[in-house]
Design a protein around this motif. Structure first.
Motif, mmCIF file in Angstrom:
data_model
loop_
_atom_site.group_PDB
_atom_site.id
_atom_site.type_symbol
_atom_site.label_atom_id
_atom_site.label_comp_id
_atom_site.label_asym_id
_atom_site.label_seq_id
_atom_site.Cartn_x
_atom_site.Cartn_y
_atom_site.Cartn_z
ATOM 1 N N GLY A 174 0.776 -1.241 0.000
ATOM 2 C CA GLY A 174 0.000 0.000 0.000
ATOM 3 C C GLY A 174 0.803 1.285 0.000
ATOM 4 O O GLY A 174 0.223 2.359 -0.120
ATOM 5 N N THR A 208 2.846 -3.769 -6.158
ATOM 6 C CA THR A 208 2.310 -3.292 -7.431
ATOM 7 C C THR A 208 3.398 -2.505 -8.137
ATOM 8 O O THR A 208 3.961 -1.564 -7.570
ATOM 9 C CB THR A 208 1.084 -2.385 -7.223
ATOM 10 O OG1 THR A 208 0.095 -3.103 -6.473
ATOM 11 C CG2 THR A 208 0.493 -1.959 -8.559
ATOM 12 N N HIS A 255 -4.269 3.429 -16.114
ATOM 13 C CA HIS A 255 -4.576 4.206 -14.910
ATOM 14 C C HIS A 255 -4.753 5.677 -15.323
ATOM 15 O O HIS A 255 -4.077 6.144 -16.253
ATOM 16 C CB HIS A 255 -3.418 4.048 -13.931
ATOM 17 C CG HIS A 255 -3.672 4.642 -12.579
ATOM 18 N ND1 HIS A 255 -3.573 5.987 -12.330
ATOM 19 C CD2 HIS A 255 -4.028 4.066 -11.403
ATOM 20 C CE1 HIS A 255 -3.852 6.217 -11.050
ATOM 21 N NE2 HIS A 255 -4.133 5.058 -10.461
ATOM 22 N N ALA A 290 0.272 7.852 -8.513
ATOM 23 C CA ALA A 290 -0.925 7.012 -8.361
ATOM 24 C C ALA A 290 -1.137 6.646 -6.895
ATOM 25 O O ALA A 290 -2.266 6.690 -6.378
ATOM 26 C CB ALA A 290 -0.779 5.746 -9.209
ATOM 27 N N ASN A 291 -0.044 6.311 -6.213
ATOM 28 C CA ASN A 291 -0.147 5.944 -4.798
ATOM 29 C C ASN A 291 -0.487 7.155 -3.937
ATOM 30 O O ASN A 291 -1.333 7.079 -3.033
ATOM 31 C CB ASN A 291 1.168 5.306 -4.348
ATOM 32 C CG ASN A 291 1.111 4.765 -2.929
ATOM 33 O OD1 ASN A 291 1.909 5.137 -2.084
ATOM 34 N ND2 ASN A 291 0.158 3.884 -2.640
ATOM 35 N N TYR A 292 0.124 8.293 -4.254
ATOM 36 C CA TYR A 292 -0.146 9.500 -3.468
ATOM 37 C C TYR A 292 -1.612 9.924 -3.598
ATOM 38 O O TYR A 292 -2.234 10.329 -2.612
ATOM 39 C CB TYR A 292 0.781 10.638 -3.902
ATOM 40 C CG TYR A 292 0.540 11.908 -3.129
ATOM 41 C CD1 TYR A 292 0.892 11.999 -1.787
ATOM 42 C CD2 TYR A 292 -0.069 13.012 -3.724
ATOM 43 C CE1 TYR A 292 0.639 13.156 -1.061
ATOM 44 C CE2 TYR A 292 -0.322 14.161 -3.012
ATOM 45 C CZ TYR A 292 0.037 14.234 -1.675
ATOM 46 O OH TYR A 292 -0.214 15.377 -0.960
ATOM 47 N N LEU A 293 -2.161 9.810 -4.793
ATOM 48 C CA LEU A 293 -3.550 10.246 -5.011
ATOM 49 C C LEU A 293 -4.547 9.386 -4.238
ATOM 50 O O LEU A 293 -5.646 9.843 -3.925
ATOM 51 C CB LEU A 293 -3.890 10.220 -6.505
ATOM 52 C CG LEU A 293 -3.174 11.271 -7.367
ATOM 53 C CD1 LEU A 293 -3.548 11.110 -8.827
ATOM 54 C CD2 LEU A 293 -3.492 12.680 -6.880
ATOM 55 N N GLU A 294 -4.160 8.160 -3.922
ATOM 56 C CA GLU A 294 -5.046 7.339 -3.096
ATOM 57 C C GLU A 294 -5.184 7.943 -1.692
ATOM 58 O O GLU A 294 -6.214 7.804 -1.045
ATOM 59 C CB GLU A 294 -4.508 5.914 -2.975
ATOM 60 C CG GLU A 294 -4.704 5.092 -4.238
ATOM 61 C CD GLU A 294 -4.091 3.716 -4.104
ATOM 62 O OE1 GLU A 294 -3.924 3.229 -2.963
ATOM 63 O OE2 GLU A 294 -3.766 3.138 -5.144
ATOM 64 N N MET A 295 -4.110 8.587 -1.236
ATOM 65 C CA MET A 295 -4.133 9.179 0.109
ATOM 66 C C MET A 295 -4.610 10.619 0.092
ATOM 67 O O MET A 295 -5.159 11.112 1.059
ATOM 68 C CB MET A 295 -2.747 9.109 0.727
ATOM 69 C CG MET A 295 -2.361 7.685 1.059
ATOM 70 S SD MET A 295 -0.576 7.484 1.141
ATOM 71 C CE MET A 295 -0.411 5.915 0.303
ATOM 72 N N PRO A 328 -6.688 12.595 -2.661
ATOM 73 C CA PRO A 328 -7.312 12.593 -3.998
ATOM 74 C C PRO A 328 -7.462 13.981 -4.607
ATOM 75 O O PRO A 328 -7.730 14.086 -5.795
ATOM 76 C CB PRO A 328 -8.696 11.968 -3.746
ATOM 77 C CG PRO A 328 -8.641 11.394 -2.371
ATOM 78 C CD PRO A 328 -7.608 12.152 -1.615
ATOM 79 N N GLU A 366 -10.774 12.523 -13.262
ATOM 80 C CA GLU A 366 -11.484 11.567 -12.395
ATOM 81 C C GLU A 366 -12.759 12.196 -11.848
ATOM 82 O O GLU A 366 -13.779 11.542 -11.774
ATOM 83 C CB GLU A 366 -10.575 11.138 -11.238
ATOM 84 C CG GLU A 366 -9.606 10.050 -11.638
ATOM 85 C CD GLU A 366 -8.962 9.390 -10.436
ATOM 86 O OE1 GLU A 366 -8.809 8.168 -10.472
ATOM 87 O OE2 GLU A 366 -8.619 10.106 -9.486
#
Lengths: 157, 279
Positions: free
Chosen positions: A52, A71, A83, A109-114, A116, A151
């Motif tokens: 994660g 990933t 993506h 991509a990972n930062y945007l999960e935290m 947005p 998005e």
């Protein structure tokens, strides 16, 4: 040493040397999206997501990842297509030689999960750990911002 | 690390310490790897991964924030935003880029004993204490752990936690470097208890201006009990010269580090004052 990892949803069992990095193990087993550049955690070209969190795979021992979910940039694409960050990098001309791009895309991509809805300043801070020698950072930062607005647009559809 | 032959993943801090004691200097505790896997010491034969010992959490406990010995900088940063008006969170964020903060630990920043470590002066200026396993003592002030550049007083001891008192203080962390998370030319953390317009119980600590991070006793004495007027700040900025022993290296000269220490002290007091006024 035997380790078991799940890479992009595929379970892998690897035999690795104690001093082998996760980056070398990934590349030796065909996951070459993560790039070997500085090998000292400076440049971010080897960024992958482990359990994660995006990290530099060059300063993580392969054995430390035993049991982990990984990933790589190859795993960001889904059945629906690339993506949104990948789409945005392509559409915004954020890629020149491309060598640093997998790391930038994985990082973003990972930062945007935290976060947005990041500001430009947020993205520039995150990219401090991703070095680019061609385009600079303007286009990649614009691409990440564009991926967010796209998005939002998609959700409204 | 060409001699590395063994990787162990203990499930408790006690097991980690036992492994370290069994192998001594041939073994090292490993967490984020952002120092160890960069320097890759050739003599290391055993890596002891401390990320599975139940030391990864950050929690509040009887007037302290307790940062686990394997807690990530990212998790610690998120947990300390209210400490000293954000001073500690600023120091954790400036320690490294985001990718590194996802892997590196607060304890590792201490145990790596870089004279320029950003978290260390900030922790010193908040009277932080390290909880140890397998050492001669069970607790030690964070400032007493580094013994010199990349040398510590830890021996085989493991930092299992860092305890930071949450008593109401104000403060700020300032850093001079080529970019936010580059290695500091000089860094400085200060904190105090606000008493009307005056500063009480003042702490000032600097990094990259001595073999280990230093408390600035002379500057503290000037600021103690005073209102942060321009005259007092200027006097403290002169006094800090007596607190530091900088060297010249390829990052900066001794003279530049001396001048910038005074400049940073002024910036830190101004920033702390602004934050106090806006609250």
């Amino acid at each position: 040493m035997k380790i078991a990892v799940t890479v992009n949803g595929t379970r892998e069992e690897w035999d690795v040397a104690p001093a082998e990095t996760l980056l070398d193990a990934l590349r030796d087993h065909g996951y070459r999206g993560a790039k070997r550049v500085c090998e000292s955690g400076e440049c971010g070209a080897c960024a992958v997501i482990v359990d994660g969190l995006a990290i530099d795979a060059c300063i993580r021992l392969a054995v430390q990842s035993d049991g982990s979910q990984i990933t790589t940039v190859e795993g960001l694409e889904t059945a629906d297509g690339l993506h949104p960050v990948q789409e945005a990098f392509t559409a915004n001309g954020a890629i020149q030689c491309g060598f640093c791009i997998p790391g930038m895309v994985v990082t973003a991509a990972n930062y945007l999960e935290m976060n947005p809805q990041p500001t430009e300043d947020d993205i520039r801070h995150v990219f401090i750990g991703n070095l680019c020698r061609c385009t600079g950072y303007k286009k990649p930062v614009e691409a990440v911002l564009a991926s967010v607005s796209e998005e939002v647009g998609r959700r409204e559809d | 690390m060409r001699n590395l032959r063994e990787y162990v993943r203990p499930a408790t801090a006690d097991d980690a310490v036992s492994a370290k004691q069994a192998h001594g200097t041939r073994a090292a505790y490993l967490a984020g790897g952002s120092d160890l896997l960069v320097h890759r010491p050739p003599h290391l034969e055993v890596m002891i991964d401390i990320r599975h010992c139940g030391l990864n959490d950050v929690r509040s406990e009887d007037g302290h924030i307790v940062i686990g010995g394997a807690a990530l900088l990212r998790d610690a940063e998120a947990a300390v935003t209210s400490v000293a008006a954000g001073m500690l969170a600023d120091a954790f964020r400036d320690t490294a880029p985001w990718l590194i903060r996802n892997a590196a630990t607060v304890s590792g920043n201490i145990a790596n004993a870089s004279p320029a470590a950003d978290a260390v002066p900030a922790l010193i200026a908040l009277d932080a204490v390290a909880v140890l396993a397998g050492g001669d003592v069970d607790m030690a002030p964070v400032g007493e752990i580094p013994a010199g550049p990349h040398r510590t007083n830890l021996g085989d001891a493991l930092i299992t936690a860092i305890r930071i008192p949450t008593k109401p203080r104000r403060g700020s962390f300032v850093k001079l470097a080529r970019s936010h998370s580059d290695i500091a030319l000089v860094n400085l953390a200060m904190s105090f208890v606000p008493d009307g317009g005056r500063m009480r119980d003042v702490r000032v600590a600097l990094g990259a201006v001595a073999p280990v991070a230093v408390r600035a006793g002379a500057a503290e004495a000037v600021l103690e009990g005073q209102e942060p007027t321009d005259d007092i700040i200027a006097e403290a900025a002169r006094a800090v010269n007596d607190d530091i022993r900088p060297i010249s290296d390829w990052r900066a000269s001794e003279a530049y580090r001396r001048r910038m220490s005074g400049v940073l002290l002024g910036r830190a007091v101004h920033r702390a004052r602004q934050r106090t006024e806006t609250e």
